[in-house]
Design a protein around this motif. Structure first.
Motif, PDB file in Angstrom:
ATOM      1  N   CYS A 226      -5.956  -2.262   2.969  1.00  0.00           N
ATOM      2  CA  CYS A 226      -6.347  -3.018   1.784  1.00  0.00           C
ATOM      3  C   CYS A 226      -6.118  -4.495   2.097  1.00  0.00           C
ATOM      4  O   CYS A 226      -5.186  -4.847   2.829  1.00  0.00           O
ATOM      5  CB  CYS A 226      -5.504  -2.581   0.599  1.00  0.00           C
TER       6      CYS A 226
ATOM      7  N   CYS B 232      -3.193   0.300  -3.714  1.00  0.00           N
ATOM      8  CA  CYS B 232      -2.984  -1.040  -3.169  1.00  0.00           C
ATOM      9  C   CYS B 232      -2.639  -1.967  -4.331  1.00  0.00           C
ATOM     10  O   CYS B 232      -3.226  -1.865  -5.419  1.00  0.00           O
ATOM     11  CB  CYS B 232      -4.253  -1.514  -2.476  1.00  0.00           C
TER      12      CYS B 232
ATOM     13  N   LEU C  64      -8.246   3.981  -3.838  1.00  0.00           N
ATOM     14  CA  LEU C  64      -9.316   4.643  -3.086  1.00  0.00           C
ATOM     15  C   LEU C  64      -9.099   6.141  -3.224  1.00  0.00           C
ATOM     16  O   LEU C  64      -8.104   6.676  -2.738  1.00  0.00           O
ATOM     17  CB  LEU C  64      -9.287   4.224  -1.617  1.00  0.00           C
TER      18      LEU C  64
ATOM     19  N   GLN D 254       0.845  -1.184   0.000  1.00  0.00           N
ATOM     20  CA  GLN D 254       0.000   0.000   0.000  1.00  0.00           C
ATOM     21  C   GLN D 254       0.883   1.238   0.000  1.00  0.00           C
ATOM     22  O   GLN D 254       1.914   1.279   0.668  1.00  0.00           O
ATOM     23  CB  GLN D 254      -0.892   0.046   1.250  1.00  0.00           C
TER      24      GLN D 254
ATOM     25  N   CYS E 279     -10.977  -0.118  -9.309  1.00  0.00           N
ATOM     26  CA  CYS E 279     -10.157  -1.318  -9.505  1.00  0.00           C
ATOM     27  C   CYS E 279      -9.730  -1.384 -10.968  1.00  0.00           C
ATOM     28  O   CYS E 279     -10.442  -1.956 -11.803  1.00  0.00           O
ATOM     29  CB  CYS E 279     -10.948  -2.563  -9.114  1.00  0.00           C
TER      30      CYS E 279
ATOM     31  N   TYR F 237      -6.180   3.075   6.904  1.00  0.00           N
ATOM     32  CA  TYR F 237      -6.937   2.477   5.808  1.00  0.00           C
ATOM     33  C   TYR F 237      -6.181   1.256   5.316  1.00  0.00           C
ATOM     34  O   TYR F 237      -5.020   1.335   4.916  1.00  0.00           O
ATOM     35  CB  TYR F 237      -7.179   3.497   4.693  1.00  0.00           C
TER      36      TYR F 237
ATOM     37  N   PRO G 237     -13.945   4.172  -4.680  1.00  0.00           N
ATOM     38  CA  PRO G 237     -12.995   3.117  -5.007  1.00  0.00           C
ATOM     39  C   PRO G 237     -12.884   2.919  -6.515  1.00  0.00           C
ATOM     40  O   PRO G 237     -13.771   3.284  -7.286  1.00  0.00           O
ATOM     41  CB  PRO G 237     -13.635   1.892  -4.356  1.00  0.00           C
TER      42      PRO G 237
ATOM     43  N   TYR H 108     -10.313  -5.757  -1.037  1.00  0.00           N
ATOM     44  CA  TYR H 108     -11.154  -5.113  -0.031  1.00  0.00           C
ATOM     45  C   TYR H 108     -10.504  -3.809   0.456  1.00  0.00           C
ATOM     46  O   TYR H 108      -9.273  -3.727   0.555  1.00  0.00           O
ATOM     47  CB  TYR H 108     -11.308  -6.016   1.201  1.00  0.00           C
ATOM     48  N   TRP H 109     -11.324  -2.853   0.812  1.00  0.00           N
ATOM     49  CA  TRP H 109     -10.879  -1.694   1.581  1.00  0.00           C
ATOM     50  C   TRP H 109     -11.545  -1.737   2.948  1.00  0.00           C
ATOM     51  O   TRP H 109     -12.762  -1.944   3.053  1.00  0.00           O
ATOM     52  CB  TRP H 109     -11.257  -0.377   0.903  1.00  0.00           C
ATOM     53  N   TYR H 110     -10.719  -1.538   3.980  1.00  0.00           N
ATOM     54  CA  TYR H 110     -11.195  -1.442   5.346  1.00  0.00           C
ATOM     55  C   TYR H 110     -10.722  -0.111   5.936  1.00  0.00           C
ATOM     56  O   TYR H 110      -9.686   0.429   5.558  1.00  0.00           O
ATOM     57  CB  TYR H 110     -10.599  -2.550   6.222  1.00  0.00           C
ATOM     58  N   LYS H 111     -11.458   0.333   6.949  1.00  0.00           N
ATOM     59  CA  LYS H 111     -11.063   1.488   7.758  1.00  0.00           C
ATOM     60  C   LYS H 111     -10.923   0.990   9.188  1.00  0.00           C
ATOM     61  O   LYS H 111     -11.765   0.221   9.673  1.00  0.00           O
ATOM     62  CB  LYS H 111     -12.162   2.558   7.679  1.00  0.00           C
TER      63      LYS H 111
END
Lengths: 114, 111
Positions: A91, A23, A76, A6, A68, A89, A66, A33-36
């Motif tokens: 990935c 990412c 993002l 990342q 891809c 953040y 987002p 996936y994206w997470y916070k």
């Protein structure tokens, strides 16, 4: 190799800025996936891409966008963020969405919104 | 009641101790279980994953799943100061690829 990379590692942005998080994975995974993640909390899912198509959007505000571009890359895009969006953040990727569920995470981008 | 319960700790142990980290869950549909280690300000690192009840061993780590009790454990043998981190359990049902995370347990191994 189970590496997800990342960039950048750290990002400070003002509320009127536009920036992007990137990412990349080269494991041949087809789900990304994206997470916070806030301090002392588990990761919170934002988006899921399956075979380069947006599969899940967890009611994330439109200031997060987002993208891809291909099976190895996930972006993002950030615009008009709020101070409460400051977080780590993350990935992640997994082989696919059926049968192989283990997710591999990147190191994260630590975002500070001023 | 949360779907996945995990004591946040901190759990403080001396170097060399055997550490037991645990999660309980309420959703009987969960059948795929993972443990992650997360160092401060870093991304989670996948340690172990298992699909079935019983034990799975990898070096100093053993993952244990008891589906009848809805209880999973991670054992760390010969704990080292470098094991000091937050340990997150995560689990999914067969029909979902989105994991439900525990809140994480902070482990401190002191020399």
């Amino acid at each position: 190799d189970t590496e997800v990379t990342q960039t950048p590692k750290h990002l400070v942005m003002g509320m009127t800025n536009k920036k992007s998080l990137k990412c990349e994975q080269h494991m041949g995974h087809r789900a990304m996936y994206w997470y916070k993640q806030k301090a002392k909390k588990p990761p919170e899912l934002m988006f899921v891409y399956s075979y380069e198509k947006l599969s899940i959007n967890e009611s994330v505000p439109s200031r997060f966008s987002p993208e891809c571009p291909n099976s190895s890359l996930l972006n993002l895009h950030l615009h008009a963020l709020q101070p409460e969006d400051s977080a780590l953040y993350l990935c992640a990727s997994s082989q696919d969405l059926a049968g192989r569920y283990e997710q591999y995470f990147g190191p994260g981008t630590r975002l500070t919104v001023t | 009641q949360k779907e996945v319960e995990q004591d946040p700790g901190p759990l403080s142990v001396p170097e060399g101790a055997i550490v037991s980290l645990n999660c309980t869950y309420s959703n009987s549909a969960f059948q795929y279980f993972m443990w992650y280690r997360q160092y401060s300000r870093k991304g989670p690192e996948l340690l172990m994953y298992t699909y079935s009840s019983g034990n799975k061993e990898d070096g100093r780590f053993t993952a244990q799943v008891d589906k009848s009790s809805k209880y999973i454990s991670l054992f760390i043998r010969d704990s080292q100061p470098s094991d000091s981190a937050t340990y997150l359990c995560a689990m999914t049902s067969g029909g979902s690829y989105i994991p439900t995370f525990g809140r994480g347990t902070s482990l401190i191994v002191h020399p």
